[in-house]
Design a protein around this motif. Sequence first.
Motif: not given
Length: 300
Positions: A132-152
Amino acid sequence: MIKFPVKPVVKWAGGKTKILNQLSKYFPREYFNYHEPFMGGGAVFFYLFEEIRNKNAKAYLSDSIEEIINLYRVIRDDVERLITISKKHIYDQKYYYNIRSQDTAELDDIQRASRTLYLNKTCFNGLYRVNSKGQFNVSFGDYTDPVIVNEEALRNASRTFQQAELYAGDFEIVMKNARAGDFVYFDPPYVPLSPTSNFTGYTSGAFGFADHRRLREVFSALQERGCYVMLSNSNTEFVRDLYRGCNIKTINAIRAINSDASKRGSIKELVVLSYPDHKCQFGHPHLQFNLRSGGIKSCL
């Protein structure tokens, strides 16, 4: 002209990547500029980019989520700094919640964009949800080595956004720039199939039935202006009634997010067109349509 692959740079619940083969046959055969007021992950824009570029047309892209539009602006204007900063992120639960708790008012645009990219790649199912305050509140995701930065992917997206105007705000902003012969694609938060499937709360103010009726009025106004208007939504009686008289199609989509695992999988969705089939990429002009009498102006 050099070709390069373009695809969404963020994960997006309800994204259209997996059903583009169904949607694309209903895109108009000819149009001038392109408008997408519910940008989200932008799968349709990226799919159409080469066509838009070859037309030397412009894309007008917007979303009510300011952090997503800020990310896209930074990708367009300063992608290399974004890549450099974002490489410092790590996939760790404690680190995730520290980043999530940051006050965006204390961050500059590039820092905000890097935060949004990181949270998107590491949160649960790529959801975007705020409290309600506009704050992102999604929980942490369970992944195996997620790609955070795909430069291409980020650099290619930067090239596509050079041909785009990016706006943060309500969908009615489309009325400012849309002209006769333009293509407008609406992909709003869907009308819920049931009380437990309501995922409309992307922003602090949920997208409700009154907003869908307001969207219908904008749809009609754009049609009267001479635009080709296309809309995706859930297969519900409310949507069918709201757009009665329009050219309504049914497609198969994959619903991966549902509190009931048995309801995940293939599901019917609606595609609403303001134009007849012979104006589509693969038209069938012999089909007949029923016109609505009274009320909102009929589509056909």
